[in-house]
Design an enzyme around this catalytic site. Structure first.
Site, short mmCIF file in Angstrom:
data_model
loop_
_atom_site.label_atom_id
_atom_site.label_comp_id
_atom_site.label_asym_id
_atom_site.label_seq_id
_atom_site.Cartn_x
_atom_site.Cartn_y
_atom_site.Cartn_z
N SER A 150 -15.27 -119.61 17.37
CA SER A 150 -16.03 -118.77 18.28
C SER A 150 -17.38 -118.36 17.66
O SER A 150 -18.23 -119.21 17.43
CB SER A 150 -15.20 -117.56 18.69
OG SER A 150 -15.76 -116.91 19.80
N HIS A 201 -10.12 -120.13 25.81
CA HIS A 201 -10.90 -119.91 24.59
C HIS A 201 -10.05 -119.34 23.46
O HIS A 201 -10.38 -119.53 22.28
CB HIS A 201 -12.06 -118.95 24.89
CG HIS A 201 -12.96 -118.71 23.72
ND1 HIS A 201 -13.69 -119.71 23.11
CD2 HIS A 201 -13.24 -117.57 23.02
CE1 HIS A 201 -14.37 -119.21 22.10
NE2 HIS A 201 -14.12 -117.92 22.02
#
EC number: 2.3.1.-
Length: 371
Positions: free
Chosen positions: A124, A295
């Protein structure tokens, strides 16, 4: 300039918000995960090239201890897990999350610890820092594993970052009501944040930033109540813009020729067609692994992701770095009967059940779905 001055004056007028120093260099907190000794004491295994692990926003090195230890054991190599500035146990300072600054912190760490040709793994926020490190300092890196992000601007994440910050600040406002000697302090903190972040996995992730003890390098400590390991009072729209950003002009014309493995959640919009094109442009020897995930890949597929990382490191270390990086076998593409990731609203995939309507910024939802 005037708006910045007014912001600083406003913060100075609030007693609970401590002023932060501006530092272009911060010594990062870290943990070294050494490979466990072989069961045969007569075999002396010399550790191979070190691995550097970089966490995501609102995360810290403690979130990934088990994964880093597994990678260290399986590759007989030390894994250096870092805390970014303003995260975990690292110092609080301006700039808060600027990518160029975070990258320079990592480069300074590599030099300070006399590491050579590291394998860099980033998730991320850490993924973008890893990408920038590979591009700007290829002489320091051997390979990269990039999880859940791409070398592009990602404006679609702004609405969710604002929700996370709003939830944490709402909890900050309730600090006087939550006592450190209350056995239910964590449940009470969760109840405050649930109004903005109903998703249990995300709540658990964000609550890892809160403790009843005094964290290291804290700037807003209050005895007798809960405390944050991040300077959350300073997290504002500038932080949101910086996290969604990518320094396109800074990396124009740059390439990293070494092996790079990209791990993508097919239900996430973080790595879309534009992102894959950017990978091809800057990382010609990248390969792709798809997971049926959003995600939050580490939360949904922890064992599988760890295996992909370890297998990639093992395979690349067996290759001679003389152009044979292309010999890496690309993972098969998985097919799903759903629209392409970049055409899907983020709130239905990446961060389930976040109340987008509770956010104070007008037009933010439209921005997230049009990106």
């Amino acid at each position: 300039m005037r708006s910045t001055s007014l912001l600083m004056q406003a913060k100075a007028a609030i007693p609970d918000i401590k002023q932060l120093p501006t530092k272009h260099k911060v010594s990062l907190a870290y943990t070294i995960h050494w490979p466990h000794k072989t069961v045969n004491p007569n075999i002396n295994i010399k550790p191979r090239e070190p691995v550097i692990f970089l966490h995501g926003v609102f995360g810290s090195k403690k979130n990934y201890r088990d994964y880093c230890q597994t990678i260290a054991n399986q590759n007989y190599t030390p894994v250096y897990s870092l805390d970014f500035r303003n995260h975990g146990e690292s110092e609080h300072a301006f700039p808060l999350v600027n990518y160029s600054t975070l990258t320079q912190d990592v480069v300074d760490f590599i030099h300070e610890h006399k590491l050579e040709k590291v394998d860099i793994v980033g998730y991320s926020l850490g993924a973008k820092v890893a990408l920038l490190t590979l591009l700007k300092h290829p002489e320091l890196c051997r390979s990269g594993v990039i999880i859940g992000n791409a070398p592009i601007k990602t404006p679609q994440v702004k609405v969710y970052l604002k929700a996370f910050i709003k939830a944490l600040k709402a909890l900050g406002d309730k600090r006087p009501e939550i006592k450190s000697n209350d056995k239910a302090w964590r449940a009470k903190a969760r109840d405050v944040m649930r109004k903005y972040i109903p998703d249990g996995d995300i709540l658990h992730y964000l609550l890892r930033n809160i403790d009843i003890r005094k964290p290291k390098n804290i700037t807003e400590y209050k005895p007798g109540t809960i405390n944050f390991s991040m300077p959350i009072s300073h997290f504002d729209n500038k932080v949101v813009e910086d996290i969604a950003d990518w320094p396109e002009e800074e990396v124009e014309g740059l390439k990293f020729e070494g092996p790079v493995r990209v791990i993508r959640g097919t239900q996430s919009v973080f790595i879309n067609d534009k992102g894959l094109a950017a990978y091809q442009k800057h990382f010609p020897n990248y390969t792709l692994t798809n997971f049926n995930s959003n995600h939050l890949i580490w939360a949904e597929r922890p064992l599988q992701v760890t295996k992909v990382v370890s297998d990639f490191l093992k395979k690349t270390r067996l290759l001679e770095m003389d152009g044979s990086a292309k010999a890496l076998e690309e993972s098969p593409k998985e097919s799903y009967s759903r629209p392409p990731a970049h055409q899907q609203p983020l709130h239905k995939n990446d961060f389930t059940h976040i109340d987008v309507g509770a956010l104070p910024v007008n037009g933010a939802q439209a921005e997230s779905t049009q990106a």
